[in-house]
Enzyme design. Sequence first.
Site, PDB file in Angstrom:
ATOM      1  N   CYS A   9     -14.554  -6.101   3.157  1.00 40.14           N
ATOM      2  CA  CYS A   9     -13.595  -6.170   2.060  1.00 40.14           C
ATOM      3  C   CYS A   9     -12.223  -6.445   2.661  1.00 40.14           C
ATOM      4  CB  CYS A   9     -13.586  -4.896   1.233  1.00 40.14           C
ATOM      5  SG  CYS A   9     -13.411  -3.411   2.205  1.00 40.14           S
ATOM      6  N   TYR A  64      -9.195  -0.495  -9.428  1.00 33.25           N
ATOM      7  CA  TYR A  64      -9.212   0.926  -9.084  1.00 33.25           C
ATOM      8  C   TYR A  64      -7.894   1.320  -8.435  1.00 33.25           C
ATOM      9  CZ  TYR A  64      -9.984  -0.047  -4.132  1.00 33.25           C
ATOM     10  OH  TYR A  64      -9.847  -0.467  -2.838  1.00 33.25           O
ATOM     11  N   GLU A  70     -15.254 -10.121  10.310  1.00 28.63           N
ATOM     12  CA  GLU A  70     -15.664  -8.728  10.479  1.00 28.63           C
ATOM     13  C   GLU A  70     -17.088  -8.571  10.981  1.00 28.63           C
ATOM     14  OE1 GLU A  70     -14.898  -5.530   7.701  1.00 28.63           O
ATOM     15  OE2 GLU A  70     -13.166  -6.608   6.915  1.00 28.63           O
ATOM     16  N   TRP A 119     -13.651   2.812  -2.936  1.00 25.64           N
ATOM     17  CA  TRP A 119     -14.047   1.623  -3.690  1.00 25.64           C
ATOM     18  C   TRP A 119     -15.554   1.403  -3.663  1.00 25.64           C
ATOM     19  CZ3 TRP A 119     -11.208   1.540   0.766  1.00 25.64           C
ATOM     20  CH2 TRP A 119     -11.804   0.962   1.896  1.00 25.64           C
ATOM     21  N   GLU A 133      -6.124  -1.896  -6.508  1.00 24.37           N
ATOM     22  CA  GLU A 133      -6.667  -3.233  -6.321  1.00 24.37           C
ATOM     23  C   GLU A 133      -7.355  -3.796  -7.554  1.00 24.37           C
ATOM     24  OE1 GLU A 133      -7.306  -3.407  -1.560  1.00 24.37           O
ATOM     25  OE2 GLU A 133      -9.108  -3.107  -2.752  1.00 24.37           O
ATOM     26  N   GLU A 163      -4.331   2.563  -2.478  1.00 25.14           N
ATOM     27  CA  GLU A 163      -5.018   1.325  -2.844  1.00 25.14           C
ATOM     28  C   GLU A 163      -4.946   1.202  -4.357  1.00 25.14           C
ATOM     29  OE1 GLU A 163      -5.995  -1.160  -1.282  1.00 25.14           O
ATOM     30  OE2 GLU A 163      -7.171  -0.705   0.489  1.00 25.14           O
ATOM     31  N   HIS A 217      -2.741  -5.262  -6.430  1.00 23.04           N
ATOM     32  CA  HIS A 217      -2.858  -6.496  -5.664  1.00 23.04           C
ATOM     33  C   HIS A 217      -4.304  -6.990  -5.668  1.00 23.04           C
ATOM     34  CE1 HIS A 217      -3.411  -3.151  -2.835  1.00 23.04           C
ATOM     35  NE2 HIS A 217      -4.298  -3.929  -2.234  1.00 23.04           N
ATOM     36  N   HIS A 243       0.821  -1.208   0.000  1.00 25.20           N
ATOM     37  CA  HIS A 243       0.000   0.000   0.000  1.00 25.20           C
ATOM     38  C   HIS A 243       0.857   1.260   0.000  1.00 25.20           C
ATOM     39  CE1 HIS A 243      -3.180  -2.885   1.265  1.00 25.20           C
ATOM     40  NE2 HIS A 243      -3.898  -2.104   0.479  1.00 25.20           N
ATOM     41  N   HIS A 249      -8.212  -8.726   1.588  1.00 27.39           N
ATOM     42  CA  HIS A 249      -7.297  -9.346   0.632  1.00 27.39           C
ATOM     43  C   HIS A 249      -7.188 -10.831   0.934  1.00 27.39           C
ATOM     44  CE1 HIS A 249      -5.920  -5.237   1.670  1.00 27.39           C
ATOM     45  NE2 HIS A 249      -5.889  -5.090   0.364  1.00 27.39           N
TER      46      HIS A 249
END
Length: 173
Positions: free
Chosen positions: A66, A101, A86, A158, A113, A111, A31, A25, A68
């Site tokens: 959201c 984005y 979460e 995002w 991604e 970001e 990524h 980042h 990874h």
Amino acid sequence: MRSDHIILVNEHDEPLATMEKLEAHQKGLLHRAFSVFIMNAANEMLLQRRAIDKYHSGGLWTNACCSHPMPGEEVQDAAHRRLQEEMGFDCPLEKLFTFTYHASFDNGLTEHEYDHVFLGAYDGAIMPDATEVAEYGFFSLAEIARQVRDTPERFTYWFKVAFPMIKEQLKPQ
């Protein structure tokens, strides 16, 4: 699997290497990521307001979760894992689309991604992790669209990119 490492990819989502999350980042490298959207039976979308002390976009409203995938982890498996971590629940998820984005933040992080978007339906109990989620609620698509239009600064970058695509997917055919 190393939970502090993420998967660097090319523009076709082909893995190139792994890197520590913060370093990726800081460097703004592309990524793999995912975003989970959840609807209830009333056709309302679950939104969460990110915990204030998140490493970026703290306090902003966004989709259910959201994150990874970890190296060696399938994206859909990661989406289920993270939804449970979460928000305290899991449900069937359908992959809808991907998008890429690029967004820079005030704290120097970027970001970049390749985001896999999933949709699920859920009406049960929600038990969010307070270190991840400041608050949550279900909102109508019309209300979300109005809020994004009137106060875009209250939403993650995002989410503002993905929401119109999700809304289009949810239109009756």
